[in-house]
Design an enzyme around this catalytic site. Structure first.
Site, short mmCIF file in Angstrom:
data_model
loop_
_atom_site.label_atom_id
_atom_site.label_comp_id
_atom_site.label_asym_id
_atom_site.label_seq_id
_atom_site.Cartn_x
_atom_site.Cartn_y
_atom_site.Cartn_z
N CYS A 298 0.80 -1.23 0.00
CA CYS A 298 0.00 0.00 0.00
C CYS A 298 0.83 1.28 0.00
O CYS A 298 0.39 2.31 -0.50
CB CYS A 298 -0.95 -0.01 1.19
SG CYS A 298 -2.11 -1.40 1.16
N HIS B 31 -3.91 6.98 0.14
CA HIS B 31 -4.13 5.56 -0.11
C HIS B 31 -5.56 5.24 0.27
O HIS B 31 -6.04 5.63 1.34
CB HIS B 31 -3.16 4.73 0.73
CG HIS B 31 -3.53 3.29 0.81
ND1 HIS B 31 -3.70 2.51 -0.31
CD2 HIS B 31 -3.80 2.48 1.88
CE1 HIS B 31 -4.04 1.29 0.06
NE2 HIS B 31 -4.11 1.25 1.38
N ASN C 240 -9.50 -1.02 -2.48
CA ASN C 240 -8.10 -0.82 -2.13
C ASN C 240 -7.25 -1.60 -3.13
O ASN C 240 -7.22 -2.82 -3.09
CB ASN C 240 -7.87 -1.33 -0.70
CG ASN C 240 -6.44 -1.22 -0.23
OD1 ASN C 240 -5.52 -1.02 -1.03
ND2 ASN C 240 -6.23 -1.38 1.07
#
Length: 341
Positions: free
Chosen positions: A121, A262, A292
């Site tokens: 991430c 993010h 995500n």
């Protein structure tokens, strides 16, 4: 070191859209009676994702990355042969060897030096920081920075939680050295805590625990998430990274025009905005439609906002991220209007 500016953005999302209803139909651990609602209703309330994308059979991480890279190069109006460097971040490489970055270099037809980071991430922020430094060391002018992940590779089809959170995709930017004016990436912040590493884990598939029949029976080849502790950890580290990068840049929170975070979840982004004291309108949020996408998360959101014309010349952006590792980081930049059509 000379400031580097973003002069092109690109992204790619697979065609296959997966809805919450589709996940509920195959997951074995969601109980409507216990939840008191459908999975779609649960997702909208708990995470915020309505849909996400999945790679098609035979479509790999490198294919997504190459598509995003070509779009970024087209946006920057440069040919791949003019690249000096490719830095790519992913945790879902097509193969262990050769790396995905090698396949992207091959498919773009460029002699550019490539480097791959095993980073999830925070991968795009990590890759941007590495490319920024290496352009100076290699005396190059243009770097292609890519974040790409096919997180569906790690999703247990029998369990709904990870499936509702993660999506597949790729994002890329072209970084250029030597643009006049007070533009470009001005500061980075970064941190990590290996002691918290198992908050996000794929227990098997590496050298310590190879794939065996027993591993498959225990479903240890799939991702496991410590969902009770990840949200507060994520918010705290996104806030920390933002404050640290602003301090390093000599800027204040009131100087920020846009936050491109993010996309961990809608709730994490919303809580981060509240903790920073910034209006949610300053945040680029696309979790609801893409989920995500790990290393692709920040550059996909950046590209989508750029193509909508959100950013104006001289505006100040912060890009914070937190995720598997556990790791966190942020980049602060002054946006350069490079005259895209």
């Amino acid at each position: 070191m000379t400031s580097k500016v973003i002069v092109g953005t690109g992204s790619y999302l697979p065609e296959h859209v997966v809805t919450n209803a589709e996940i509920e139909a195959q997951a074995m651990d969601f109980d409507r009676d216990r939840a008191g609602c459908t999975l779609d209703e649960w997702c909208r309330d708990h995470m915020g994702a309505v849909e996400r994308r999945r790679v098609a059979p035979g479509e790999g991480t490198s294919d997504m990355a190459t598509c995003a890279a070509r779009r970024a190069l087209e946006d920057a109006r440069i040919d791949a042969t003019g690249l000096d460097l490719i830095v790519l971040a992913t945790i879902t490489s097509d193969h262990r060897v050769p790396p995905t970055a090698a396949l992207v270099q091959r498919d773009l037809g460029t002699p550019a030096r490539f480097l791959q980071l095993d980073s999830a991430c925070t991968g795009f922020v990590d890759a941007l920081m590495v490319a920024d430094a290496l352009l100076d060391r290699l005396e190059g002018e243009h770097a292609l920075v890519i974040g790409t992940d096919a997180m569906s590779h790690y999703m247990d089809p029998q369990k709904f939680r990870a499936q509702t959170i993660f999506g597949d995709g790729a994002g890329a930017v072209v970084l250029r050295k030597g643009v006049d004016g007070d533009y470009g990436v001005k500061a980075y912040s970064t941190g990590s805590s290996g002691a918290d590493g198992y908050m996000v884990a794929v227990p098997a598939g590496g050298t310590k625990k190879p794939i065996t029949e027993e591993v498959i029976a225990r479903r240890e080849q799939y991702m496991e998430l410590a969902l009770k502790v990840i949200p507060p950890f994520g918010v705290a580290k996104m806030v920390q990274a933002t404050h640290e990068v602003l301090e390093r840049a000599g800027a204040c929170i009131t100087d920020v025009d846009w936050v491109v975070p993010h996309q961990a979840s809608s709730n994490i982004v919303t809580d981060t905005a509240s903790a920073l004291g910034l209006p949610l309108e300053k945040f680029i949020l696309n979790f609801g439609t893409v989920g995500n996408t790990s290393a692709a998360s920040v550059p996909v959101a950046l590209d989508q906002a750029n193509r909508l014309g959100c950013f104006r010349d001289g505006e100040r952006l912060v890009m914070p991220a937190v995720g598997a590792g556990m790791a966190w980081g942020a980049a602060y930049l002054v946006w350069h209007d490079y005259g895209r059509d």
